[in-house]
Design an enzyme around this catalytic site. Sequence first.
Site, PDB file in Angstrom:
ATOM      1  N   SER A 154       1.034  -1.254  -0.194  1.00 53.79           N
ATOM      2  CA  SER A 154      -0.259   0.093   0.023  1.00 53.79           C
ATOM      3  C   SER A 154       0.711   1.523  -0.166  1.00 53.79           C
ATOM      4  CB  SER A 154      -0.902   0.111   1.249  1.00 53.79           C
ATOM      5  OG  SER A 154      -1.235   1.466   1.440  1.00 53.79           O
ATOM      6  N   TYR A 167      -2.013  -0.803  10.464  1.00 52.61           N
ATOM      7  CA  TYR A 167      -2.210  -1.425   9.314  1.00 52.61           C
ATOM      8  C   TYR A 167      -0.775  -0.932   8.743  1.00 52.61           C
ATOM      9  CZ  TYR A 167      -3.539  -1.462   4.132  1.00 52.61           C
ATOM     10  OH  TYR A 167      -3.776  -1.931   2.972  1.00 52.61           O
TER      11      TYR A 167
END
Length: 282
Positions: A154, A167
């Site tokens: 990401s 995360y």
Amino acid sequence: MKMTTKAIELTTKDIAYLKGFSLMIITGGSSGIGCSIIKAIRTVVPNIWVCNISRSKPAFFLGEFGSHQCLDLNDADALARTAEELLKRATAAPPGKILLVNNSGFGDYGRLPDLDRAKQLRMIDVNIRAVVDLTTRLLPALMIRGGTVVTIASTAAFQPTPFLATYGATKAFVRNWCLALNEDLRGTGVRTLTVCPGPTRTNFFKAAGFTKPPIQSGAASLDMTADEVAFFTLRGIVREKTLVVTGWKNRAIAFFGSKLPIVWITRIGARILRKLRLEQHR
Ligand SMILES: NC(=O)c1ccc[n+]([C@@H]2O[C@H](COP(=O)([O-])OP(=O)(O)OC[C@H]3O[C@@H](n4cnc5c(N)ncnc54)[C@H](OP(=O)(O)O)[C@@H]3O)[C@@H](O)[C@H]2O)c1
């Protein structure tokens, strides 16, 4: 033959490269980016064997060359058994390279003291441990047949992400791990590709607890469709890239963000992500 999306196209040479793969093992192909990757490769290589690993079966027809393994990646013993099965399947598959796509992952949005500790730990298991476990178990088969290990990280991997603290840290881990693995594997016929999408229109935001996805509109828009991320992924594979950040806006943010002192960029990120939290509770 040319295959085009809004942003990219695959040439005849690219398609010939992809046809060198006879087996794709993917996690999280039941929805979002994983589902789009299966559909995209099937458009190019219709008879590639696809083994999908996720908790829910894909709603679309995997076809005679597809199989679904129902597995919760939190279950380390079940993952080990599945990897054994996959190694057997890899031996039986038609000649060709193996494409392993580590795509499963989820986030959890909010101030850390308020978040569920067990969910944070499950996230570390799915986003990190399962990637390392599955990849290292399957590497012997990839090294015999040649192949590519794709991991969906990401843009959150490029800086600390307050309100998505665990995360972002999991994605930084897999980005660094896969880049390093690519060097460890040099000369073996196996490469790695780390894909860093920015905001993508999938179920991710709902699963992470956002009531309203932080998707922008107009010229400032960073968001993409899962299909676009899938085509960036295929193009990264055929161009033998090690790192792909999807789209020039995401690339610019990742680049300039990495030039700022890490404490500053963390504070800036906190302001942006805290605002989303305020909007969530309005
Ligand atoms: N959407 C974004 O904005 C964005 C941006 C950057 C990176 N990413 C990354 O892209 C990847 C795919 O996410 P997505 O956006 O496509 O969201 P998604 O539609 O929610 O897909 C997540 C996938 O992960 C699988 N998964 C989650 N927990 C699992 C578990 N315990 N065991 C096995 N599979 C599990 C889910 O399958 P089941 O529910 O069937 O198990 C699902 O197919 C993730 O790694 C995510 O971090 C997303």
